[in-house]
Design a protein around this motif. Sequence first.
Motif, PDB file in Angstrom:
ATOM      1  N   PRO A 209       0.958  -1.258   0.011  1.00 28.88           N
ATOM      2  CA  PRO A 209       0.104  -0.048   0.166  1.00 28.88           C
ATOM      3  C   PRO A 209       0.808   1.280  -0.091  1.00 28.88           C
ATOM      4  N   ASP A 210       2.134   1.162   0.384  1.00 29.42           N
ATOM      5  CA  ASP A 210       2.969   2.374   0.386  1.00 29.42           C
ATOM      6  C   ASP A 210       3.136   2.808  -0.863  1.00 29.42           C
ATOM      7  N   ALA A 211       2.955   1.998  -1.964  1.00 30.06           N
ATOM      8  CA  ALA A 211       3.578   2.254  -3.452  1.00 30.06           C
ATOM      9  C   ALA A 211       2.483   3.032  -4.143  1.00 30.06           C
ATOM     10  N   TYR A 212       1.353   3.139  -3.551  1.00 30.68           N
ATOM     11  CA  TYR A 212       0.362   3.915  -4.164  1.00 30.68           C
ATOM     12  C   TYR A 212       0.372   5.260  -4.567  1.00 30.68           C
ATOM     13  N   ALA A 213       0.375   5.625  -5.756  1.00 36.33           N
ATOM     14  CA  ALA A 213       0.724   6.770  -6.412  1.00 36.33           C
ATOM     15  C   ALA A 213      -0.106   8.121  -5.704  1.00 36.33           C
ATOM     16  N   LEU A 214      -1.379   7.689  -5.453  1.00 36.79           N
ATOM     17  CA  LEU A 214      -2.295   8.560  -4.838  1.00 36.79           C
ATOM     18  C   LEU A 214      -2.676   8.577  -3.344  1.00 36.79           C
ATOM     19  N   GLY A 215      -1.760   7.606  -2.798  1.00 35.06           N
ATOM     20  CA  GLY A 215      -1.886   7.463  -1.373  1.00 35.06           C
ATOM     21  C   GLY A 215      -2.780   6.546  -0.802  1.00 35.06           C
ATOM     22  N   SER A 216      -3.718   5.847  -1.698  1.00 33.14           N
ATOM     23  CA  SER A 216      -4.618   4.914  -1.188  1.00 33.14           C
ATOM     24  C   SER A 216      -5.062   4.147  -2.545  1.00 33.14           C
ATOM     25  N   PHE A 217      -5.725   2.991  -2.301  1.00 28.72           N
ATOM     26  CA  PHE A 217      -6.027   2.071  -3.526  1.00 28.72           C
ATOM     27  C   PHE A 217      -7.139   2.720  -4.435  1.00 28.72           C
ATOM     28  N   TRP A 218      -8.079   2.986  -3.934  1.00 32.37           N
ATOM     29  CA  TRP A 218      -9.433   3.345  -4.966  1.00 32.37           C
ATOM     30  C   TRP A 218      -8.572   4.628  -6.083  1.00 32.37           C
ATOM     31  N   PRO A 219      -8.470   5.680  -5.273  1.00 31.20           N
ATOM     32  CA  PRO A 219      -7.991   6.753  -6.044  1.00 31.20           C
ATOM     33  C   PRO A 219      -6.853   6.372  -7.163  1.00 31.20           C
ATOM     34  N   THR A 220      -5.956   5.474  -6.800  1.00 30.76           N
ATOM     35  CA  THR A 220      -4.841   4.848  -7.795  1.00 30.76           C
ATOM     36  C   THR A 220      -5.661   4.023  -8.765  1.00 30.76           C
ATOM     37  N   PHE A 221      -6.310   3.145  -8.343  1.00 32.41           N
ATOM     38  CA  PHE A 221      -7.049   2.069  -9.325  1.00 32.41           C
ATOM     39  C   PHE A 221      -7.775   2.968 -10.208  1.00 32.41           C
TER      40      PHE A 221
END
Length: 530
Positions: A209-221
Amino acid sequence: MSIPLDESPIARPRATEVEQHGIDTIPAEHRHSTPFDLFRIQFGGANTFATVILGTFPILLGLSLWQALAATVVGVLVGSLFLMPMGLFGPLTGTNNAVSSGAHFGVRGRVVGSFLSLLTAIAFYSISVWVSGDAVVGALIRLFGISDSDVLRGVVYAVLGALVIIVVVYGYVFMLLVNKVVVVGNTVMILLGVLAYSGKIDLSYNPGPDAYALGSFWPTFVLSALIVMGNPISFGAFLGDWTRYIPERTKPSSLMLATLAAQAATLVPFFFGVITATLVAGEADYIVALINASPLWYAVLLIGVAFLGGLSTGITSLYGTGLDFSSVFPRFSRVQASLFIGAFAFLFILVGRLAFDLIDSVNAFIGAIVICTTPWMVIMTLGYFVRRGHYSAADLQVFNLGLRGGPYWFDNGVNWRGMAAWIPAAIAGLLFANYPPLIEGPFRNAAGGVDISLPVAIGLAAVLYLAMLFLAPEPRYVFGPDGPRLVPAREGTPTEVVEDPNASSHRQIIRNRKAEAEAVEELTEGQSHA
């Protein structure tokens, strides 16, 4: 999934014959294409390294392998649903989608479609030459030990860009031939990657989870799915370039099925990008890193994938814009317009590749294309539905011929119903967009960081357009003999078609161009009889 061929008995011109048609209405005797051709040209245009690069984005943004594959499927599927109706206009109008949009935006207001076509062409022509050129350079470095340099990349870009322009100058039939080769050749070479990378692929790849570009899963997805969605959406302005050569009698279901099948097939290069991105995660240059990680025999094949793919994507992007540019600026023929746009796009490639970050540039361009083009497609689709697919092909050409008047003249050539829906929708979408760092709208965090720019743009376009059709009903004569579907209409008489006094030089250019085309056709027929 089978695609009805609807084979036409009309003889197809030789690929080496320079196409004479611009955005004029294609006569029935020249409608030599089929829905299967539509499948091949779409899949060929997307079965390339440009699509592979888009497939790497979900991994680059920090998703796990399975999350990235899911985002890719969602992006392709949703984009395809919006794209499918855009192939219906060409057979009915005999011209491209930008000119066809004059029925809903006015014969002058259709420049909106021309603008979107230009934006998409420059973006995807640039991406195709960029990534394909980099792949060729990477292979040359690996195979021959050549030193990397901006000069080397510039030369490779120039060769690829020039070849694209040559094919575009010859026109539709030559382009179709190239895409037939790419459909088979690149698919085989990409699938051989299963053998090349066997034993190296980690199906459990997950950077955490630390790798998500926008900080969390759903925004990045959501951001990942939107970037992928840009690929099918990018065809929206171009489908009419190819379907205008399909006979009018062709079933709409055949056209829509061909588009759905072609976009579903693009999961091949998309998945290749997703999976191979996990092999070189963390590397600064995906293409060079992938070539270095490949077996030598596959590194050689990647040159072919890159070359054919860059050629295919480039020509499908540039061809339509040359067509449309020549109609907006009639002093340019289709060939001259293609050369001009190609030269401009090549300068953009050099500046973008050498002065800006490639990933950020691609991200921003794809975002702008999706946000601006999708509401335009929604308006076109709703317009098709309420008009029951009724269009007057001749009256769509009024502006192109230096005339004025007719059923699509509306308010001095602009239908403000369509414009009043598209402009606010596109602006609102950009205000909610989150394509860092180049496009970051002030309302991008309105949904907790999840990018809702597309739902906002789509919903606003649909609501505003339908509201305009009820509040300011269109004249009954634009709906054809069966009348409107589900919306009201007002009585009225279309404006008489007359010569535009400000377009006398325009008309003379058209007459000269028509005479030249007829002379070339007579010469070609004489040579074939001989």
